[in-house]
Design a protein around this motif. Structure first.
Motif, PDB file in Angstrom:
ATOM      1  N   ASP A   1       0.826  -1.210   0.000  1.00 58.66           N
ATOM      2  CA  ASP A   1       0.000   0.000   0.000  1.00 58.66           C
ATOM      3  C   ASP A   1       0.863   1.265   0.000  1.00 58.66           C
ATOM      4  OD1 ASP A   1      -2.196  -1.601  -0.001  1.00 58.66           O
ATOM      5  OD2 ASP A   1      -2.737  -1.263   2.096  1.00 58.66           O
ATOM      6  N   ASP A   2       2.024   1.208   0.658  1.00 62.68           N
ATOM      7  CA  ASP A   2       2.931   2.359   0.633  1.00 62.68           C
ATOM      8  C   ASP A   2       3.476   2.587  -0.771  1.00 62.68           C
ATOM      9  OD1 ASP A   2       2.561   2.724   3.338  1.00 62.68           O
ATOM     10  OD2 ASP A   2       4.342   1.577   3.909  1.00 62.68           O
TER      11      ASP A   2
ATOM     12  N   GLY B   1     -10.447  -3.274   2.302  1.00 63.52           N
ATOM     13  CA  GLY B   1     -10.841  -4.562   1.753  1.00 63.52           C
ATOM     14  C   GLY B   1      -9.657  -5.425   1.381  1.00 63.52           C
ATOM     15  N   GLY B   2      -9.965  -6.667   1.006  1.00 63.61           N
ATOM     16  CA  GLY B   2      -8.948  -7.642   0.636  1.00 63.61           C
ATOM     17  C   GLY B   2      -8.914  -7.871  -0.857  1.00 63.61           C
ATOM     18  N   ILE B   3      -8.287  -8.971  -1.264  1.00 61.25           N
ATOM     19  CA  ILE B   3      -8.048  -9.194  -2.688  1.00 61.25           C
ATOM     20  C   ILE B   3      -9.354  -9.378  -3.465  1.00 61.25           C
ATOM     21  CG2 ILE B   3      -7.816 -11.708  -2.519  1.00 61.25           C
ATOM     22  CD1 ILE B   3      -5.422 -11.385  -4.520  1.00 61.25           C
TER      23      ILE B   3
ATOM     24  N   THR C   1      -1.396 -13.190  -4.346  1.00 61.21           N
ATOM     25  CA  THR C   1      -1.701 -13.212  -2.919  1.00 61.21           C
ATOM     26  C   THR C   1      -2.044 -11.852  -2.338  1.00 61.21           C
ATOM     27  OG1 THR C   1       0.666 -12.958  -2.412  1.00 61.21           O
ATOM     28  CG2 THR C   1      -0.210 -15.216  -2.565  1.00 61.21           C
ATOM     29  N   ARG C   2      -1.853 -10.796  -3.099  1.00 60.67           N
ATOM     30  CA  ARG C   2      -2.110  -9.448  -2.585  1.00 60.67           C
ATOM     31  C   ARG C   2      -3.010  -8.687  -3.554  1.00 60.67           C
ATOM     32  NH1 ARG C   2       4.212  -7.810  -1.353  1.00 60.67           N
ATOM     33  NH2 ARG C   2       4.528  -9.108   0.495  1.00 60.67           N
ATOM     34  N   PRO C   3      -3.873  -7.828  -3.026  1.00 61.12           N
ATOM     35  CA  PRO C   3      -4.649  -6.973  -3.926  1.00 61.12           C
ATOM     36  C   PRO C   3      -3.751  -5.925  -4.563  1.00 61.12           C
ATOM     37  CG  PRO C   3      -5.043  -6.350  -1.638  1.00 61.12           C
ATOM     38  CD  PRO C   3      -4.183  -7.585  -1.607  1.00 61.12           C
TER      39      PRO C   3
ATOM     40  N   ARG D   1     -10.822  -1.717  -2.424  1.00 60.11           N
ATOM     41  CA  ARG D   1     -11.099  -0.367  -2.949  1.00 60.11           C
ATOM     42  C   ARG D   1      -9.871   0.489  -2.648  1.00 60.11           C
ATOM     43  NH1 ARG D   1     -16.167   1.407  -4.142  1.00 60.11           N
ATOM     44  NH2 ARG D   1     -15.681   3.502  -3.338  1.00 60.11           N
ATOM     45  N   TYR D   2      -9.531   1.361  -3.582  1.00 62.90           N
ATOM     46  CA  TYR D   2      -8.312   2.147  -3.446  1.00 62.90           C
ATOM     47  C   TYR D   2      -8.590   3.650  -3.453  1.00 62.90           C
ATOM     48  CZ  TYR D   2      -5.079  -1.778  -3.852  1.00 62.90           C
ATOM     49  OH  TYR D   2      -4.363  -2.920  -3.608  1.00 62.90           O
ATOM     50  N   PHE D   3      -7.804   4.367  -2.641  1.00 59.08           N
ATOM     51  CA  PHE D   3      -7.754   5.832  -2.643  1.00 59.08           C
ATOM     52  C   PHE D   3      -9.118   6.453  -2.345  1.00 59.08           C
ATOM     53  CE2 PHE D   3      -4.612   4.110  -5.636  1.00 59.08           C
ATOM     54  CZ  PHE D   3      -3.486   4.348  -4.867  1.00 59.08           C
TER      55      PHE D   3
END
Length: 628
Positions: free
Chosen positions: A18-19, A40-42, A438-440, A46-48
């Motif tokens: 996320d960073d 939320g997860g993968i 494994t990551r969103p 939701r972003y930003f």
């Protein structure tokens, strides 16, 4: 490239993805700042949150407003007949704004679906960015689609408007797009508006509901501002075809797609002064929006665009385009590179301006990779991604990281993956398994249009909490990823699991073979056996000696269990316009006698007839079966 080394080091130092995505977000222009990187997860990320952004503002306006870049060519276009057109960023901004205003004047509103039924034209750029400007949801229809494919996608997307060319040029012939659309739109009850691009200059007589592209521009000449959008709003949907007869409309988001494609183009090809970047693919392949229409323009690059076939009017067309427009970087499918190898013209066209060749879309055999590296004398970057991932996410970063022929390098910042067995347990390096994410990440598709349950079941049911790529892969002991092909292209021969792509690599390494496709067909004793379709080099006679040698090579290099049950020489293989070989159609021919799934992405239906002719009596009656 010390600046890229330092920048990549900075990006990889982020321990929290996320960073990293916050770092990418800081390189875009926001109308309203965001306050939360991700929730939320993968399966439901939701972003930003809180932020507002516009794709066209970042891809077009920001460069047009800067005196240092306003006159930089944004799109350099060439048609198959040889006509050309170049738009600077300032000119592109004016046309995009005018078209957006014109669409608003025709009643197209935010959230409406606009179908883009165009070949590789400048208007493909302006139409997509006009939709981005006003918040309309676009969907690109492959310009090779026939009536049924167009009608089904207009219906499934609930398209309110369509932008279409009267015709296009392909291998010296006119492809009548407007006529196809007119036949299809009777089955699209939501379609209200048709905008017609006069590609041929014939000024086709318009029917009710049709509007000339030039007239729409004139009506919107005062322009319209960019609409600030939630970065999680739907930006576009793209239909994927496969073994199912009902294509999926995969949905990508506004901000997620912009940020991910900016990062993709930034790491995979980079921007360098005087670059001319040619994505040698069709706008209907998601790679074109990723790398050209959105990612390339978001970097402020000059993007080359070509309408037609790369063997028309001669096999030198690829080289002539590179020479004429001083192309510095090329992206292509491996099949195109194999085609160039077949043509054998690289010594006559040295291309001194070329700095990078990058490939994606299908497995890249090491033999062709080595040829391309030697023939062009530039780095060759092999990348991996999918329509659903919205970008390529594994590749060696251009100019910085080491390259292994055939490998797709390592995961770029912001992404995580595992290779797991059938029970979802990670396997050690050197062991084949199922590739999962494994990551969103922002460019991952958010849903299937009108069918979220299908989205969840298709991509997350098999390995809960992880995205299933449905590809098989192996990680080597240096940490490099090798994607072997679709998991459904892994066949089980007498209890041995074999990747058909591995067999293809052995077959195509033979100097007489230009390309090959290996598929598995049913066998009463072994369950499944591999068979190969091969295209031989011009002048090579099928005397049986080549087939015998191929059989010996496969057995010697892979073992007796991988022995080819049959080898079928054929002068052509069925492909999509983006150059991907449609192996499932070959399997269908042998097993069922005709295709059983969606064939709308096939560029040249005659190629399937060519294979059918080569097989002769081996093609069964529909519903029957064939023995190799």
């Amino acid at each position: 490239m010390p600046h890229r080394v330092a920048e990549l080091r900075t990006a990889r130092e982020f321990t929290d993805p996320d960073d990293y995505w916050a770092w990418v977000a800081g390189r875009q222009r926001w109308s309203t700042p965001w306050h939360t990187v991700r929730t939320g997860g993968i399966e439901d990320a939701r972003y930003f949150e809180g932020g507002r952004i516009n794709v066209a503002d970042n891809c077009v306006d920001r460069w047009a407003e800067d005196p240092a870049t306003a006159d930089r060519p944004a799109v350099v276009w060439e048609g198959e007949p040889g006509d050309t057109r170049t738009l600077s960023y300032a000119q592109l901004a004016r046309e995009v704004s005018a078209l957006a205003a014109g669409l608003l004047g025709l009643g197209v509103r935010r959230g409406d679906v606009v179908a883009i039924y165009l070949p590789n034209l400048v208007e493909a750029f302006t139409a997509i960015q006009a939709c981005n400007r006003i918040g309309a949801v676009y969907t690109v229809l492959f310009s090779g689609f026939g009536e049924e494919a167009v009608a089904s996608r207009l219906l499934a997307s609930r398209a309110a408007a369509v932008v279409v060319a009267d015709a296009s040029y392909r291998r010296g012939k006119r492809v009548e797009l407007l006529a196809t659309l007119r036949a299809a739109r009777t089955r699209a009850p939501d379609l209200r508006v048709t905008v017609v691009v006069d590609r041929t200059g014939d000024r086709a007589a318009l029917e009710p509901g049709e509007h000339a592209y030039a007239a729409v521009l004139e009506a919107g000449r005062d322009g319209t501002p960019c609409v600030p959008l939630d970065p999680n709003d739907p930006s576009f949907l793209i239909f994927t075809s496969g073994t199912e007869s009902r294509p999926k409309g995969v949905v990508h988001s506004v901000g997620g797609f912009l940020l991910g494609t900016w990062a993709n183009a930034h790491w995979q090809v980079g921007y360098e002064p005087d670059d001319v970047y040619w994505v040698a693919a069709d706008v209907g392949w998601l790679t074109f929006p990723i790398q050209a229409v959105v990612g390339g323009l978001a970097l402020g690059m000059t993007v080359a665009c070509y309408e037609g076939a790369l063997d028309t009017p001669s096999n030198a067309r690829f080289y002539e385009i590179c020479e004429k427009h001083r192309v510095t970087k090329v992206l292509a499918a491996p099949t195109l590179i194999r085609m160039l190898r077949k043509f054998g013209l690289s010594e006559d066209h040295p291309l001194p301006a070329l700095k990078l060749l990058t490939a994606q879309g299908e497995p890249f055999d090491t033999d062709t990779f080595d040829w391309a590296t030697e023939a062009f004398g530039v780095p060759v970057v092999n990348a991996y991604g999918q329509t659903e991932t919205g970008s390529t996410w594994a590749y060696p970063v251009y100019g910085v990281e080491p390259i292994k022929p055939g490998s797709v390098g390592t995961a770029v910042p912001g992404h995580g993956f595992e290779i797991v067995d059938e029970d979802g347990r990670p396997v050690p390096p050197g062991v084949k398994g199922n590739l999962v994410l494994t990551r969103p990440f922002p460019t991952l598709a958010r849903t299937v249009w009108d069918d979220h349950a299908r989205y969840l079941s298709t991509y997350f049911a098999r390995f809960p909490g992880r995205y299933a790529t449905n590809d098989e892969a192996v990680l080597d002991h240096d940490g490099h990823l090798w994607v072997l092909g679709r998991a459904d292209d892994v066949i089980n021969v007498a209890a041995h699991r074999i990747s058909t792509m591995e067999i293809e690599a052995v077959v195509t390494a033979h100097p007489a073979v230009v390309e090959a496709a290996v598929v598995g067909i049913p066998d009463e004793t072994k369950g499944t056996v591999p068979v190969a379709f091969v295209t031989l080099r011009p002048g090579t006679e099928d005397t049986g000696e080549v087939r015998a040698e191929l059989d010996r090579r496969v057995t010697a290099e892979m073992g007796g269990y991988a022995r080819l049950a049959a080898i079928y020489p054929t002068p052509a293989l069925p492909k999509t316009r983006t150059g991907k070989t449609m192996r499932r159609l070959l399997r269908d021919l042998l097993v069922h006698g005709s295709p059983t799934g969606d064939t709308s992405a096939m560029e040249d239906p005659a190629a399937l007839d060519t294979v059918r002719t080569a097989l002769g009596p081996l093609v069964p009656e529909r519903g029957g079966g064939a023995q190799p």
